[in-house]
Design a protein around this motif. Structure first.
Motif, PDB file in Angstrom:
ATOM      1  N   ALA A  34       0.831  -1.208   0.000  1.00 40.87           N
ATOM      2  CA  ALA A  34       0.000   0.000   0.000  1.00 40.87           C
ATOM      3  C   ALA A  34       0.863   1.254   0.000  1.00 40.87           C
ATOM      4  O   ALA A  34       0.560   2.229  -0.704  1.00 40.87           O
ATOM      5  CB  ALA A  34      -0.920  -0.005   1.221  1.00 40.87           C
ATOM      6  N   GLY A  35       1.949   1.229   0.771  1.00 38.99           N
ATOM      7  CA  GLY A  35       2.836   2.385   0.809  1.00 38.99           C
ATOM      8  C   GLY A  35       3.456   2.669  -0.550  1.00 38.99           C
ATOM      9  O   GLY A  35       3.588   3.829  -0.957  1.00 38.99           O
ATOM     10  N   ALA A  36       3.814   1.606  -1.266  1.00 38.97           N
ATOM     11  CA  ALA A  36       4.406   1.780  -2.588  1.00 38.97           C
ATOM     12  C   ALA A  36       3.396   2.341  -3.579  1.00 38.97           C
ATOM     13  O   ALA A  36       3.729   3.195  -4.411  1.00 38.97           O
ATOM     14  CB  ALA A  36       4.952   0.440  -3.087  1.00 38.97           C
ATOM     15  N   ASP A  41       3.956   6.685   3.919  1.00 38.46           N
ATOM     16  CA  ASP A  41       4.015   5.729   5.024  1.00 38.46           C
ATOM     17  C   ASP A  41       2.588   5.482   5.497  1.00 38.46           C
ATOM     18  O   ASP A  41       1.962   6.351   6.108  1.00 38.46           O
ATOM     19  CB  ASP A  41       4.868   6.294   6.160  1.00 38.46           C
ATOM     20  CG  ASP A  41       4.957   5.346   7.359  1.00 38.46           C
ATOM     21  OD1 ASP A  41       4.330   4.257   7.316  1.00 38.46           O
ATOM     22  OD2 ASP A  41       5.617   5.707   8.344  1.00 38.46           O
ATOM     23  N   VAL A  42       2.061   4.302   5.212  1.00 41.54           N
ATOM     24  CA  VAL A  42       0.663   3.998   5.506  1.00 41.54           C
ATOM     25  C   VAL A  42       0.358   4.135   6.994  1.00 41.54           C
ATOM     26  O   VAL A  42      -0.769   4.492   7.375  1.00 41.54           O
ATOM     27  CB  VAL A  42       0.322   2.573   5.011  1.00 41.54           C
ATOM     28  CG1 VAL A  42      -1.085   2.186   5.420  1.00 41.54           C
ATOM     29  CG2 VAL A  42       0.465   2.503   3.501  1.00 41.54           C
ATOM     30  N   LEU A  43       1.346   3.882   7.847  1.00 40.16           N
ATOM     31  CA  LEU A  43       1.099   3.935   9.289  1.00 40.16           C
ATOM     32  C   LEU A  43       0.883   5.351   9.811  1.00 40.16           C
ATOM     33  O   LEU A  43       0.593   5.537  10.992  1.00 40.16           O
ATOM     34  CB  LEU A  43       2.250   3.258  10.043  1.00 40.16           C
ATOM     35  CG  LEU A  43       2.307   1.725   9.893  1.00 40.16           C
ATOM     36  CD1 LEU A  43       3.522   1.165  10.602  1.00 40.16           C
ATOM     37  CD2 LEU A  43       1.026   1.077  10.425  1.00 40.16           C
ATOM     38  N   THR A  44       1.013   6.355   8.944  1.00 40.49           N
ATOM     39  CA  THR A  44       0.679   7.719   9.364  1.00 40.49           C
ATOM     40  C   THR A  44      -0.812   8.015   9.192  1.00 40.49           C
ATOM     41  O   THR A  44      -1.281   9.070   9.623  1.00 40.49           O
ATOM     42  CB  THR A  44       1.483   8.745   8.553  1.00 40.49           C
ATOM     43  OG1 THR A  44       1.114   8.646   7.163  1.00 40.49           O
ATOM     44  CG2 THR A  44       2.981   8.499   8.693  1.00 40.49           C
ATOM     45  N   LEU A  45      -1.541   7.111   8.548  1.00 44.35           N
ATOM     46  CA  LEU A  45      -2.943   7.386   8.231  1.00 44.35           C
ATOM     47  C   LEU A  45      -3.872   7.281   9.439  1.00 44.35           C
ATOM     48  O   LEU A  45      -5.036   7.676   9.354  1.00 44.35           O
ATOM     49  CB  LEU A  45      -3.432   6.422   7.142  1.00 44.35           C
ATOM     50  CG  LEU A  45      -2.733   6.521   5.787  1.00 44.35           C
ATOM     51  CD1 LEU A  45      -3.258   5.446   4.843  1.00 44.35           C
ATOM     52  CD2 LEU A  45      -2.936   7.906   5.184  1.00 44.35           C
ATOM     53  N   VAL A  63      -6.870  -0.552   3.643  1.00 44.18           N
ATOM     54  CA  VAL A  63      -5.629  -1.260   3.949  1.00 44.18           C
ATOM     55  C   VAL A  63      -5.834  -2.241   5.101  1.00 44.18           C
ATOM     56  O   VAL A  63      -5.401  -3.407   5.030  1.00 44.18           O
ATOM     57  CB  VAL A  63      -4.516  -0.256   4.292  1.00 44.18           C
ATOM     58  CG1 VAL A  63      -3.272  -0.987   4.805  1.00 44.18           C
ATOM     59  CG2 VAL A  63      -4.164   0.597   3.077  1.00 44.18           C
ATOM     60  N   ALA A  64      -6.488  -1.794   6.156  1.00 38.86           N
ATOM     61  CA  ALA A  64      -6.689  -2.649   7.327  1.00 38.86           C
ATOM     62  C   ALA A  64      -7.499  -3.891   6.980  1.00 38.86           C
ATOM     63  O   ALA A  64      -7.167  -5.008   7.396  1.00 38.86           O
ATOM     64  CB  ALA A  64      -7.388  -1.856   8.437  1.00 38.86           C
ATOM     65  N   GLY A  65      -8.563  -3.702   6.207  1.00 36.12           N
ATOM     66  CA  GLY A  65      -9.413  -4.831   5.859  1.00 36.12           C
ATOM     67  C   GLY A  65      -8.691  -5.859   5.008  1.00 36.12           C
ATOM     68  O   GLY A  65      -8.772  -7.070   5.259  1.00 36.12           O
TER      69      GLY A  65
END
Length: 309
Positions: A34-36, A41-45, A63-65
Protein backbone atom coordinates in the motif's frame (compact mmCIF):
# COMPACT_ATOMS: atom_id res chain seq x y z
CA UNK A 1 -22.06 -23.89 7.73
CA UNK A 2 -20.41 -20.94 5.92
CA UNK A 3 -17.91 -18.32 6.99
CA UNK A 4 -18.41 -14.66 6.05
CA UNK A 5 -16.01 -11.73 6.33
CA UNK A 6 -17.44 -8.30 7.15
CA UNK A 7 -15.55 -5.08 6.38
CA UNK A 8 -16.51 -1.90 8.30
CA UNK A 9 -16.96 1.57 6.87
CA UNK A 10 -15.99 5.09 7.86
CA UNK A 11 -16.77 5.82 11.49
CA UNK A 12 -15.18 2.59 12.73
CA UNK A 13 -11.70 4.14 12.79
CA UNK A 14 -9.88 5.03 16.01
CA UNK A 15 -6.39 6.36 16.76
CA UNK A 16 -3.72 3.75 16.06
CA UNK A 17 -6.01 1.25 14.33
CA UNK A 18 -3.39 0.38 11.71
CA UNK A 19 -0.75 -0.05 14.39
CA UNK A 20 -2.97 -2.63 16.11
CA UNK A 21 -3.13 -4.95 13.10
CA UNK A 22 -1.82 -8.48 13.77
CA UNK A 23 1.93 -9.03 13.76
CA UNK A 24 1.87 -11.25 10.71
CA UNK A 25 3.98 -11.44 7.51
CA UNK A 26 0.90 -10.94 5.33
CA UNK A 27 0.07 -7.73 7.18
CA UNK A 28 3.62 -6.43 6.82
CA UNK A 29 3.60 -7.20 3.10
CA UNK A 30 0.23 -5.50 2.63
CA UNK A 31 1.36 -2.33 4.41
CA UNK A 32 4.48 -2.21 2.25
CA UNK A 33 2.45 -2.74 -0.94
CA UNK A 34 0.00 0.00 0.00
CA UNK A 35 2.84 2.38 0.81
CA UNK A 36 4.41 1.78 -2.59
CA UNK A 37 1.10 2.38 -4.40
CA UNK A 38 0.21 5.52 -2.45
CA UNK A 39 3.72 6.92 -2.08
CA UNK A 40 3.50 7.42 1.67
CA UNK A 41 4.01 5.73 5.02
CA UNK A 42 0.66 4.00 5.51
CA UNK A 43 1.10 3.93 9.29
CA UNK A 44 0.68 7.72 9.36
CA UNK A 45 -2.94 7.39 8.23
CA UNK A 46 -4.26 6.53 11.70
CA UNK A 47 -2.60 9.34 13.65
CA UNK A 48 -3.57 12.85 14.69
CA UNK A 49 -4.85 15.13 11.96
CA UNK A 50 -4.99 12.24 9.48
CA UNK A 51 -8.09 10.94 11.23
CA UNK A 52 -9.85 14.18 10.33
CA UNK A 53 -9.28 13.49 6.64
CA UNK A 54 -11.84 11.47 4.69
CA UNK A 55 -9.07 10.45 2.30
CA UNK A 56 -6.81 9.12 5.06
CA UNK A 57 -9.58 7.33 6.89
CA UNK A 58 -11.10 5.61 3.86
CA UNK A 59 -7.67 4.58 2.59
CA UNK A 60 -6.65 3.30 6.01
CA UNK A 61 -9.82 1.25 6.36
CA UNK A 62 -9.19 -0.38 2.98
CA UNK A 63 -5.63 -1.26 3.95
CA UNK A 64 -6.69 -2.65 7.33
CA UNK A 65 -9.41 -4.83 5.86
CA UNK A 66 -7.25 -6.30 3.11
CA UNK A 67 -4.31 -6.86 5.48
CA UNK A 68 -6.42 -8.75 7.99
CA UNK A 69 -8.12 -10.85 5.31
CA UNK A 70 -4.77 -11.77 3.80
CA UNK A 71 -3.39 -12.77 7.18
CA UNK A 72 -6.40 -15.01 7.72
CA UNK A 73 -6.01 -16.55 4.25
CA UNK A 74 -2.38 -17.34 5.06
CA UNK A 75 -3.67 -19.27 8.10
CA UNK A 76 -6.14 -21.20 5.97
CA UNK A 77 -9.18 -19.12 6.97
CA UNK A 78 -11.00 -18.29 3.72
CA UNK A 79 -14.60 -17.02 3.61
CA UNK A 80 -17.46 -18.34 1.53
CA UNK A 81 -18.84 -14.81 1.21
CA UNK A 82 -17.90 -11.21 1.94
CA UNK A 83 -19.67 -7.90 2.48
CA UNK A 84 -18.42 -4.42 3.23
CA UNK A 85 -20.28 -1.44 4.60
CA UNK A 86 -19.82 1.59 2.34
CA UNK A 87 -16.09 1.99 1.65
CA UNK A 88 -15.66 -1.46 3.21
CA UNK A 89 -16.96 -2.79 -0.10
CA UNK A 90 -13.55 -2.12 -1.65
CA UNK A 91 -11.69 -4.39 0.77
CA UNK A 92 -14.46 -6.95 0.31
CA UNK A 93 -14.03 -6.79 -3.47
CA UNK A 94 -10.26 -7.25 -3.19
CA UNK A 95 -10.77 -10.27 -0.92
CA UNK A 96 -13.32 -11.69 -3.36
CA UNK A 97 -10.81 -11.40 -6.20
CA UNK A 98 -12.93 -8.87 -8.11
CA UNK A 99 -10.41 -6.01 -8.12
CA UNK A 100 -6.69 -5.69 -7.55
CA UNK A 101 -5.48 -4.12 -4.32
CA UNK A 102 -3.58 -1.33 -6.07
CA UNK A 103 -6.58 -0.42 -8.21
CA UNK A 104 -8.84 -0.46 -5.15
CA UNK A 105 -6.52 1.90 -3.28
CA UNK A 106 -6.44 4.35 -6.18
CA UNK A 107 -10.23 4.28 -6.53
CA UNK A 108 -10.74 4.77 -2.80
CA UNK A 109 -8.37 7.73 -2.83
CA UNK A 110 -10.31 9.26 -5.73
CA UNK A 111 -13.66 8.44 -4.10
CA UNK A 112 -12.71 10.17 -0.87
CA UNK A 113 -11.36 13.26 -2.62
CA UNK A 114 -14.52 13.60 -4.70
CA UNK A 115 -16.61 13.33 -1.55
CA UNK A 116 -14.60 16.02 0.21
CA UNK A 117 -14.88 18.28 -2.82
CA UNK A 118 -18.63 17.75 -3.08
CA UNK A 119 -19.26 18.89 0.50
CA UNK A 120 -16.05 20.42 1.89
CA UNK A 121 -17.54 21.74 5.16
CA UNK A 122 -20.71 21.93 7.20
CA UNK A 123 -21.94 18.38 6.69
CA UNK A 124 -21.76 15.00 8.41
CA UNK A 125 -23.66 12.00 9.72
CA UNK A 126 -25.64 11.08 12.84
CA UNK A 127 -26.38 7.67 14.34
CA UNK A 128 -29.88 7.10 15.74
CA UNK A 129 -30.63 4.00 17.81
CA UNK A 130 -33.83 2.84 19.45
CA UNK A 131 -36.51 4.24 17.15
CA UNK A 132 -38.51 2.41 14.46
CA UNK A 133 -37.83 3.27 10.85
CA UNK A 134 -41.16 5.04 10.35
CA UNK A 135 -40.35 7.41 13.24
CA UNK A 136 -36.90 8.17 11.88
CA UNK A 137 -38.34 8.78 8.43
CA UNK A 138 -40.87 11.19 9.97
CA UNK A 139 -38.06 13.13 11.64
CA UNK A 140 -36.18 13.35 8.34
CA UNK A 141 -39.30 14.47 6.51
CA UNK A 142 -40.05 17.19 9.04
CA UNK A 143 -36.54 18.66 8.87
CA UNK A 144 -35.36 18.19 5.29
CA UNK A 145 -35.38 21.23 3.04
CA UNK A 146 -33.26 23.13 0.56
CA UNK A 147 -31.51 25.07 3.32
CA UNK A 148 -31.17 22.08 5.64
CA UNK A 149 -30.88 18.85 3.63
CA UNK A 150 -31.28 15.62 5.62
CA UNK A 151 -31.46 12.02 4.41
CA UNK A 152 -31.81 8.50 5.77
CA UNK A 153 -28.41 7.06 4.81
CA UNK A 154 -27.94 3.70 6.55
CA UNK A 155 -30.48 1.05 7.48
CA UNK A 156 -28.29 -0.99 9.80
CA UNK A 157 -30.99 -2.79 11.79
CA UNK A 158 -34.64 -2.61 12.85
CA UNK A 159 -33.80 0.26 15.19
CA UNK A 160 -30.31 1.24 13.97
CA UNK A 161 -30.08 4.08 11.47
CA UNK A 162 -27.70 6.74 10.22
CA UNK A 163 -28.68 10.13 8.83
CA UNK A 164 -26.67 12.34 6.45
CA UNK A 165 -26.99 16.03 5.88
CA UNK A 166 -26.06 19.58 6.78
CA UNK A 167 -24.90 20.40 10.29
CA UNK A 168 -27.99 22.45 11.11
CA UNK A 169 -30.30 19.64 10.00
CA UNK A 170 -28.29 17.07 11.94
CA UNK A 171 -28.46 19.15 15.11
CA UNK A 172 -32.24 19.34 14.79
CA UNK A 173 -32.44 15.63 14.08
CA UNK A 174 -30.47 14.79 17.22
CA UNK A 175 -32.82 16.86 19.35
CA UNK A 176 -35.93 15.43 17.69
CA UNK A 177 -34.69 11.85 18.05
CA UNK A 178 -33.91 12.32 21.72
CA UNK A 179 -37.31 13.84 22.34
CA UNK A 180 -38.87 10.84 20.55
CA UNK A 181 -37.13 8.46 22.98
CA UNK A 182 -34.05 7.36 21.03
CA UNK A 183 -31.49 5.48 23.11
CA UNK A 184 -28.74 7.15 21.14
CA UNK A 185 -28.57 10.13 18.81
CA UNK A 186 -25.10 11.49 18.20
CA UNK A 187 -22.67 12.64 15.55
CA UNK A 188 -20.35 10.14 13.90
CA UNK A 189 -16.70 10.74 13.04
CA UNK A 190 -17.57 11.35 9.39
CA UNK A 191 -17.14 14.79 7.82
CA UNK A 192 -19.12 14.16 4.63
CA UNK A 193 -22.82 13.35 4.04
CA UNK A 194 -22.38 9.86 2.63
CA UNK A 195 -25.11 7.76 1.02
CA UNK A 196 -27.34 10.65 0.04
CA UNK A 197 -28.15 12.59 -3.14
CA UNK A 198 -25.61 15.20 -2.03
CA UNK A 199 -23.04 12.72 -3.39
CA UNK A 200 -24.67 12.24 -6.81
CA UNK A 201 -22.08 14.35 -8.61
CA UNK A 202 -19.19 12.58 -6.90
CA UNK A 203 -20.69 9.18 -7.77
CA UNK A 204 -21.09 10.14 -11.44
CA UNK A 205 -17.48 11.28 -11.65
CA UNK A 206 -16.21 8.15 -9.90
CA UNK A 207 -18.32 5.88 -12.11
CA UNK A 208 -16.82 7.47 -15.23
CA UNK A 209 -13.30 6.93 -13.96
CA UNK A 210 -14.05 3.40 -12.75
CA UNK A 211 -14.82 2.31 -16.30
CA UNK A 212 -11.08 2.18 -16.98
CA UNK A 213 -10.34 -0.01 -13.94
CA UNK A 214 -10.15 -3.80 -14.44
CA UNK A 215 -12.92 -5.56 -12.50
CA UNK A 216 -13.58 -9.31 -12.59
CA UNK A 217 -16.36 -11.64 -11.56
CA UNK A 218 -15.96 -12.33 -7.81
CA UNK A 219 -14.38 -15.70 -6.97
CA UNK A 220 -16.00 -15.48 -3.52
CA UNK A 221 -19.67 -14.58 -3.13
CA UNK A 222 -19.97 -10.83 -2.55
CA UNK A 223 -22.99 -8.98 -1.21
CA UNK A 224 -23.49 -5.35 -2.23
CA UNK A 225 -25.14 -3.02 0.26
CA UNK A 226 -26.67 -0.66 -2.29
CA UNK A 227 -29.27 -3.25 -3.29
CA UNK A 228 -28.55 -5.98 -0.70
CA UNK A 229 -28.04 -8.52 -3.49
CA UNK A 230 -25.32 -10.94 -4.49
CA UNK A 231 -22.95 -9.34 -7.00
CA UNK A 232 -22.50 -12.10 -9.54
CA UNK A 233 -20.55 -10.35 -12.29
CA UNK A 234 -17.99 -7.65 -12.88
CA UNK A 235 -20.61 -5.08 -13.90
CA UNK A 236 -22.42 -5.46 -10.60
CA UNK A 237 -19.22 -5.05 -8.60
CA UNK A 238 -18.17 -2.00 -10.60
CA UNK A 239 -21.56 -0.34 -10.04
CA UNK A 240 -21.40 -1.04 -6.31
CA UNK A 241 -17.92 0.36 -5.86
CA UNK A 242 -18.50 3.42 -8.00
CA UNK A 243 -21.95 4.47 -6.87
CA UNK A 244 -22.74 3.20 -3.38
CA UNK A 245 -21.51 6.48 -1.87
CA UNK A 246 -24.70 8.18 -3.14
CA UNK A 247 -27.25 5.50 -2.13
CA UNK A 248 -28.54 4.31 1.25
CA UNK A 249 -26.70 1.38 2.82
CA UNK A 250 -29.04 -1.58 3.31
CA UNK A 251 -26.78 -3.32 5.78
CA UNK A 252 -29.48 -5.16 7.73
CA UNK A 253 -30.84 -6.66 4.50
CA UNK A 254 -27.30 -7.53 3.37
CA UNK A 255 -26.61 -9.56 6.52
CA UNK A 256 -30.01 -11.25 6.26
CA UNK A 257 -29.13 -12.29 2.71
CA UNK A 258 -25.87 -13.84 3.86
CA UNK A 259 -27.72 -15.76 6.56
CA UNK A 260 -30.20 -17.00 3.96
CA UNK A 261 -27.23 -18.29 1.94
CA UNK A 262 -25.87 -20.22 4.91
CA UNK A 263 -23.56 -17.80 6.73
CA UNK A 264 -23.24 -18.97 10.32
CA UNK A 265 -19.84 -17.59 11.37
CA UNK A 266 -19.05 -13.92 10.77
CA UNK A 267 -15.62 -12.40 11.25
CA UNK A 268 -15.36 -8.61 11.23
CA UNK A 269 -12.14 -7.21 9.82
CA UNK A 270 -10.45 -4.32 11.68
CA UNK A 271 -11.01 -1.81 12.97
CA UNK A 272 -13.64 -2.05 15.68
CA UNK A 273 -16.63 -4.26 16.36
CA UNK A 274 -19.57 -2.16 15.14
CA UNK A 275 -20.75 -4.74 12.62
CA UNK A 276 -20.34 -7.59 15.11
CA UNK A 277 -22.56 -5.79 17.62
CA UNK A 278 -25.18 -5.01 14.98
CA UNK A 279 -25.26 -8.64 13.88
CA UNK A 280 -25.46 -9.97 17.45
CA UNK A 281 -28.50 -7.85 18.22
CA UNK A 282 -30.39 -8.94 15.11
CA UNK A 283 -29.11 -12.52 14.70
CA UNK A 284 -28.25 -13.85 18.18
CA UNK A 285 -27.89 -17.40 16.88
CA UNK A 286 -24.85 -16.55 14.74
CA UNK A 287 -21.24 -16.77 15.84
CA UNK A 288 -19.72 -13.34 15.34
CA UNK A 289 -16.29 -12.06 16.32
CA UNK A 290 -14.28 -8.97 15.57
CA UNK A 291 -10.66 -9.45 14.54
CA UNK A 292 -9.65 -6.59 16.84
CA UNK A 293 -8.22 -8.52 19.76
CA UNK A 294 -8.23 -11.85 17.90
CA UNK A 295 -5.10 -13.20 16.20
CA UNK A 296 -5.27 -14.96 12.83
CA UNK A 297 -4.35 -18.22 14.58
CA UNK A 298 -7.09 -17.58 17.13
CA UNK A 299 -9.58 -16.99 14.33
CA UNK A 300 -8.52 -20.25 12.71
CA UNK A 301 -9.12 -22.11 15.99
CA UNK A 302 -12.50 -20.40 16.46
CA UNK A 303 -13.69 -21.36 12.99
CA UNK A 304 -12.49 -24.93 13.48
CA UNK A 305 -14.39 -25.25 16.77
CA UNK A 306 -17.60 -23.89 15.33
CA UNK A 307 -17.38 -26.17 12.30
CA UNK A 308 -16.86 -29.32 14.38
CA UNK A 309 -19.90 -31.67 14.15
Amino acid sequence: MSLAFLFPGQGAQSPGFLHRLPDHPAVTATLQEAGAVLGLDVLTLDEGAALQSTVSVQTGLTVAGVAAARALAAEGVVPAMVAGLSVGSFAAAVTAGAIGFADALRLVDRRARLMEQACPAGFGMVAVTGLPQRRVEAIVGAIHGAAAPLYLANLNGPAEFVLSGADAALDRAIEAARQAGARRAERLAVAVPSHAPLMDGAAAALAAEAEAVPVATPRIAMVGNRRARMLRDAAGVREELATNLAHPVRWSDSVALMVEHGAAVLLEMPPGDVLTRLTASEHPGLTGRAMDGLSPAGARALVARVREP
